[in-house]
Design an enzyme around this catalytic site. Structure first.
Site, short mmCIF file in Angstrom:
data_model
loop_
_atom_site.label_atom_id
_atom_site.label_comp_id
_atom_site.label_asym_id
_atom_site.label_seq_id
_atom_site.Cartn_x
_atom_site.Cartn_y
_atom_site.Cartn_z
N ASP A 77 32.55 50.63 47.66
CA ASP A 77 32.88 51.57 46.59
C ASP A 77 32.94 50.89 45.23
O ASP A 77 32.89 49.65 45.14
CB ASP A 77 34.20 52.30 46.90
CG ASP A 77 35.34 51.36 47.28
OD1 ASP A 77 35.18 50.13 47.14
OD2 ASP A 77 36.39 51.85 47.71
N ASN A 146 47.88 56.11 51.59
CA ASN A 146 47.71 57.50 52.04
C ASN A 146 46.67 57.62 53.15
O ASN A 146 46.24 58.71 53.48
CB ASN A 146 47.33 58.40 50.85
CG ASN A 146 46.00 57.99 50.22
OD1 ASN A 146 45.33 57.08 50.71
ND2 ASN A 146 45.63 58.65 49.14
N HIS A 148 43.61 56.34 53.11
CA HIS A 148 42.20 56.36 52.70
C HIS A 148 41.48 55.10 53.15
O HIS A 148 42.09 54.04 53.31
CB HIS A 148 42.04 56.62 51.19
CG HIS A 148 42.35 55.50 50.26
ND1 HIS A 148 43.03 55.69 49.07
CD2 HIS A 148 42.05 54.18 50.29
CE1 HIS A 148 43.12 54.54 48.44
NE2 HIS A 148 42.55 53.60 49.16
N GLU A 153 39.49 59.88 50.12
CA GLU A 153 40.88 60.30 50.04
C GLU A 153 41.18 61.34 51.12
O GLU A 153 40.26 61.93 51.69
CB GLU A 153 41.15 60.89 48.65
CG GLU A 153 40.93 59.91 47.50
CD GLU A 153 42.04 58.87 47.34
OE1 GLU A 153 42.77 58.58 48.33
OE2 GLU A 153 42.18 58.34 46.23
C1 GLP Z 1 41.54 50.69 47.09
C2 GLP Z 1 40.11 50.52 47.65
C3 GLP Z 1 40.12 50.45 49.14
C4 GLP Z 1 41.25 49.55 49.58
C5 GLP Z 1 42.56 50.21 49.29
C6 GLP Z 1 43.77 49.33 49.55
O1 GLP Z 1 41.73 51.79 46.27
N1 GLP Z 1 39.16 51.50 47.22
O2 GLP Z 1 38.85 50.00 49.61
O3 GLP Z 1 41.17 49.30 50.94
O4 GLP Z 1 42.60 50.80 48.02
O5 GLP Z 1 43.91 48.36 48.56
P1 GLP Z 1 44.85 47.10 48.71
O6 GLP Z 1 44.19 46.21 49.69
O7 GLP Z 1 44.92 46.51 47.34
O8 GLP Z 1 46.16 47.60 49.18
#
Ligand code: GLP
Length: 255
Positions: A77, A146, A148, A153
């Protein structure tokens, strides 16, 4: 290694003593994959969770234990819109955290283009590029608070493909820690869809910290529902959850 197997069905769950062990275990999955298939198509993720795994891969590369010469990569992404030189872009993150330190051929690296003018066309082309490469052999995922995965989402269709999405308020808040202030967090992103992710041949999903415990428990033990995007992984044949112990703390099966 201070990790143990909680269960081994089609969805493996491995619980690790701490973040370092989680990162080493995940890196080993990539190293094993590249030993078996040096020209693997790898799927990379951003966020703070996989940073330790990338550091382990860089260490292994420096030791001569792995190389990325023949690999192709696709990232999950990218914010939209965002300039690639913005230090909060996922383009920037991936170069800083991994690509600048290993021998992957930059022409084989694919990251959704946060600057594209024709985003619909771009998304179709991204899907096509994955197909042309023969599909993703091994994808790493993080998980949002959440539930995702990538930027899919809650409410994302299990049939979704690469597309532009609106970010949840919870995600904007969670990610605002990386920006000067919350108003700078882009409101949209380009993300691989859940169906795109489910086509990856092998998936390793990482989670670290208590704030992920609820989402992990729902994804692993709850019903498969579009309200918890990560729960779609229950229908995949080759998924490994590699969890730091706090992130695993709400799993009923360890209770
Ligand atoms: C982000 C990314 C995800 C990631 C998630 C958790 O928004 N788009 O790919 O897995 O949130 O992030 P973190 O590892 O910083 O908790």
């Amino acid at each position: 290694m201070l990790c143990y197997m909680l269960r081994e069905f089609f969805m493996k769950v491995i619980i690790c003593e701490n973040y370092g062990e989680m990162s080493r275990k995940a890196a080993q999955v990539f190293i094993d994959q590249l030993k078996e298939k040096p020209d693997s198509v790898l799927g990379f993720a951003t966020g703070s969770t996989p940073v330790g795994m990338y550091q382990e891969l860089i260490k292994a590369y420096n030791r001569g234990g792995v190389d990325f010469q023949e690999t192709t990569s696709f990232n999950l992404d990218e914010y939209y819109p965002i300039a690639s030189e913005n230090n909060q872009s996922y383009y920037y993150f991936m170069h800083e955290q991994l690509f600048n330190h290993i021998d992957i051929q930059i022409e084989n690296v694919h990251i959704p283009d946060g600057e594209t003018r024709d985003v619909e066309k771009f998304c179709l082309e991204y899907e096509e590029a994955i197909r042309q490469a023969g599909g993703i052999d091994l994808q790493v995922l993080g998980i949002g608070r959440n539930g995702h995965i990538a930027f899919n989402e809650p409410g994302s269709s299990f049939d979704s493909r690469t597309r532009v999405v609106d970010l949840d308020q919870d995600t904007i808040e969670a990610n605002s820690r990386f920006f000067k202030n919350i108003s700078e967090v882009p409101r949209q992103a380009i993300t691989m869809g859940l169906a795109t992710i489910m086509e990856c041949k092998k998936i390793v999903i990482l989670a670290n910290g208590k704030s992920k415990a609820e989402a992990v428990a729902k994804a692993v033990e709850g019903e498969a529902t579009e309200e918890v995007p990560a729960s779609t992984l229950q229908r995949h044949g080759d998924v490994m959850f590699v969890l730091e112990k706090e992130a695993a703390s709400k799993l009923k099966s360890i209770g």
